[in-house]
Design an enzyme around this catalytic site. Sequence first.
Site, PDB file in Angstrom:
ATOM      1  N   CYS A 245     101.311  78.686-120.549  1.00  0.00           N
ATOM      2  CA  CYS A 245     102.244  79.814-120.131  1.00  0.00           C
ATOM      3  C   CYS A 245     101.673  81.052-120.719  1.00  0.00           C
ATOM      4  O   CYS A 245     102.107  82.184-120.153  1.00  0.00           O
ATOM      5  CB  CYS A 245     103.605  79.305-120.558  1.00  0.00           C
ATOM      6  SG  CYS A 245     103.708  78.547-122.119  1.00  0.00           S
TER       7      CYS A 245
ATOM      8  N   GLU B 148     107.030  63.385-119.039  1.00  0.00           N
ATOM      9  CA  GLU B 148     106.485  62.347-118.690  1.00  0.00           C
ATOM     10  C   GLU B 148     105.063  62.052-118.517  1.00  0.00           C
ATOM     11  O   GLU B 148     104.389  60.817-118.377  1.00  0.00           O
ATOM     12  CB  GLU B 148     107.546  61.894-117.231  1.00  0.00           C
ATOM     13  CG  GLU B 148     107.466  63.141-116.553  1.00  0.00           C
ATOM     14  CD  GLU B 148     108.437  64.024-116.485  1.00  0.00           C
ATOM     15  OE1 GLU B 148     108.672  64.584-117.499  1.00  0.00           O
ATOM     16  OE2 GLU B 148     109.397  64.122-115.664  1.00  0.00           O
TER      17      GLU B 148
ATOM     18  N   LYS C 274     112.761  64.584-125.801  1.00  0.00           N
ATOM     19  CA  LYS C 274     112.695  63.972-124.702  1.00  0.00           C
ATOM     20  C   LYS C 274     111.374  64.404-124.601  1.00  0.00           C
ATOM     21  O   LYS C 274     111.093  65.603-124.148  1.00  0.00           O
ATOM     22  CB  LYS C 274     113.674  64.417-123.445  1.00  0.00           C
ATOM     23  CG  LYS C 274     113.810  63.557-122.578  1.00  0.00           C
ATOM     24  CD  LYS C 274     112.537  63.334-121.861  1.00  0.00           C
ATOM     25  CE  LYS C 274     112.347  64.363-120.718  1.00  0.00           C
ATOM     26  NZ  LYS C 274     111.171  64.167-120.059  1.00  0.00           N
TER      27      LYS C 274
HETATM   28  P1  ADP Z   1     106.707  71.015-115.590  1.00  0.00           P
HETATM   29  O1  ADP Z   1     106.604  71.361-114.089  1.00  0.00           O
HETATM   30  O2  ADP Z   1     105.612  71.816-116.273  1.00  0.00           O
HETATM   31  O3  ADP Z   1     106.563  69.582-115.769  1.00  0.00           O
HETATM   32  P2  ADP Z   1     109.576  71.010-116.315  1.00  0.00           P
HETATM   33  O4  ADP Z   1     110.306  71.930-116.467  1.00  0.00           O
HETATM   34  O5  ADP Z   1     109.813  70.355-114.898  1.00  0.00           O
HETATM   35  O6  ADP Z   1     108.223  71.654-116.110  1.00  0.00           O
HETATM   36  O7  ADP Z   1     109.362  69.698-117.222  1.00  0.00           O
HETATM   37  C1  ADP Z   1     109.388  70.395-118.607  1.00  0.00           C
HETATM   38  C2  ADP Z   1     110.299  69.419-119.294  1.00  0.00           C
HETATM   39  O8  ADP Z   1     111.625  69.419-118.861  1.00  0.00           O
HETATM   40  C3  ADP Z   1     109.897  67.908-119.197  1.00  0.00           C
HETATM   41  O9  ADP Z   1     109.957  67.145-120.228  1.00  0.00           O
HETATM   42  C4  ADP Z   1     110.796  67.234-117.841  1.00  0.00           C
HETATM   43  O10 ADP Z   1     110.910  66.056-118.224  1.00  0.00           O
HETATM   44  C5  ADP Z   1     111.873  68.167-118.195  1.00  0.00           C
HETATM   45  N1  ADP Z   1     113.152  68.200-117.485  1.00  0.00           N
HETATM   46  C6  ADP Z   1     112.809  68.131-115.955  1.00  0.00           C
HETATM   47  N2  ADP Z   1     113.979  68.228-115.232  1.00  0.00           N
HETATM   48  C7  ADP Z   1     115.107  68.228-116.293  1.00  0.00           C
HETATM   49  C8  ADP Z   1     116.429  68.233-116.134  1.00  0.00           C
HETATM   50  N3  ADP Z   1     116.797  68.378-114.850  1.00  0.00           N
HETATM   51  N4  ADP Z   1     116.975  68.354-117.240  1.00  0.00           N
HETATM   52  C9  ADP Z   1     116.494  68.258-118.452  1.00  0.00           C
HETATM   53  N5  ADP Z   1     115.091  68.255-118.633  1.00  0.00           N
HETATM   54  C10 ADP Z   1     114.174  68.084-117.639  1.00  0.00           C
END
Ligand code: ADP
Length: 604
Positions: free
Chosen positions: A405, A299, A296
């Site tokens: 990171c 975005e 995945k």
């Molecule tokens: P950042 O703030 O750096 O984008 P995130 O942890 O939000 O960090 O995102 C890292 C990855 O995790 C992205 O690919 C995001 O789409 C995915 N992600 C965010 N929320 C979820 C979730 N609830 N379950 C699985 N993957 C997620």
Amino acid sequence: MADLAQGVAIGVGGLQGGGLGRRRQCPQSQTHSQQASGNRQAAHSLPLRKTNPGHGSVPAPTPRPFFRGLGVVSRTRDGYGPGASFRNRKAPGPPAKKTQGSQGVYTSMPSLDPILDPHALARALSGVHLIDGALVAPVEGRCFDVINPATGAVIAQAAEGTAADVDLAVKAAKRAQTAWARRPARERGKLLAECGRRLLLHVEELGRLVALETGKALRTESRVEASVLADMFTFFGGLASELKGESVPFNPDMLTVTLREPLGVVGAIIPWNVPLLLMAMKIAPALVAGNTVVVKSAEEAPLTVLRVCQILNALLPPGVFNIVSGDGPGAGAPLVSHPDVRKVTFTGSVETGRIVYKTAAEKLIPVTLELGGKSPMIVLADADLERAVDGAVAGMRFTRQGQSCTASSRIYVHADLFDAFFERLRARVDALAMGDPLDERTDIGTVISPEQFARIQDYIAKGRASGATTTECSGLPTDPALAKGLFLRPVIFTDIAPDAPPAREEVFGPVVCLFKWTDFDAVIEAANDSPFGLAATVWTNNLQKALEATRRLEAGFVQVNQNLVVQPNLSYGGVKTSGLGKEATLESMLEHFTHKKTVILNML
Ligand code: ADP
């Protein structure tokens, strides 16, 4: 530069000038209608396999309609962390006219020759996932904008994956896994090594595309990342014959051995800051060990990893490596919770890591988590000043706008060197040129997104408000074409309290805190006074002190007198809230992507 297949290159051309978040049609429909109208210019150099390209007796996936609806969402999200979702989500548009012969399969694809125009490549990759060896339209027919952070322009649209897309990808991966695992390990290894060779031909192309979609400067960041990507495949391909078990002296009348077996389908969730490298660190060991994967993508950076997937699918059997784009709740969460996903490997924020871990715990599947950091850099009084300052510039990843990171964002400098260190650091960061990420003269590109930009600015404001001395470095670009770009001047905080938010929390931006110290024990204690434990560096010519510091620092990756980035064969991963498990080595491949099966043959 190889020509693009024109039919797919039309995707976003008509969108230029549209506002962000504007409703758009997913580009495939245009492609298909062009083909339907018999436009020969839409013909492509390479035909694509159908979604079920022939797996022997394996049943075909249920054909799905081509676009149940068309709609476009902005990638802009409601804030940060878990649960963040797309904002300005549009209702599905009117049903698309179904093109004869199309079943949701993208019947054409960009050329596999290197495409050096990143804008053209971005358009060509619009609107599709890669599932079961084929570029396919999203089941729900929704796309979201991919933005160039240097200009604010829409460069492409990415398929917005949902649970339905994830399910197709996981099922494809599951179908492919048995045959993939049954291949001799060295054969898989040779294929992986060939993947590395193939990717080397695309270093320039991938570097440019990742620079375009992430805003990371091509010369200092993006091209480098693209070459390490290839190396990761070459490295893990060479480890295939290490997937061996042991013989156990259990009973002389019994042959007792252990076998290393793959786990099954691996779900890999990656972030946007170093998407190529972080993806490679997950999928190369998973694949060589006989697993199949569904990635995945993030975005904010869905395009270059999709291109990598496309390049490698020309070598790998269909279904072995699949990729779905979309947001976390919509596509990431269904991947983690899918019953056929037997292992999850995740890089991202601590908050999302916790959510992923909880879901995996419910399913009782193993996880690898690479999360945040607030890495200390300790400069002793006898350190080589110039070398340490170089290390600070590199370690803080100023050329990546600090979006790392492992960024050395807490620098502890001995009082004897402090003033000289600060002046030199300021001069060095001042000298870095900020500008168009694709311009070879540029050292520093942009921050990834408006949300991240605002978040960093908020940290800077909090640092100022805490009474810290704030020094802004470098200069913003003057080119009017970049006026809407997410350029941010790096900030050095001095006289900052250790508990001020930018000193304690992960900023993920070009913000560094400098502390003065005199007592060695106290500085080690200060460095360890953090919820994170990812990386640390020590700068000294005193071997005894260096060894003592490396022993006492709570971090997964400690370096003395250097600040290297992650490389194959160097174990990478954190302690405390920085994560669970290590990556990039033989041990990580064995521990995280295989299980040990004990087999006893009674010979009596
Ligand atoms: P950042 O703030 O750096 O984008 P995130 O942890 O939000 O960090 O995102 C890292 C990855 O995790 C992205 O690919 C995001 O789409 C995915 N992600 C965010 N929320 C979820 C979730 N609830 N379950 C699985 N993957 C997620």
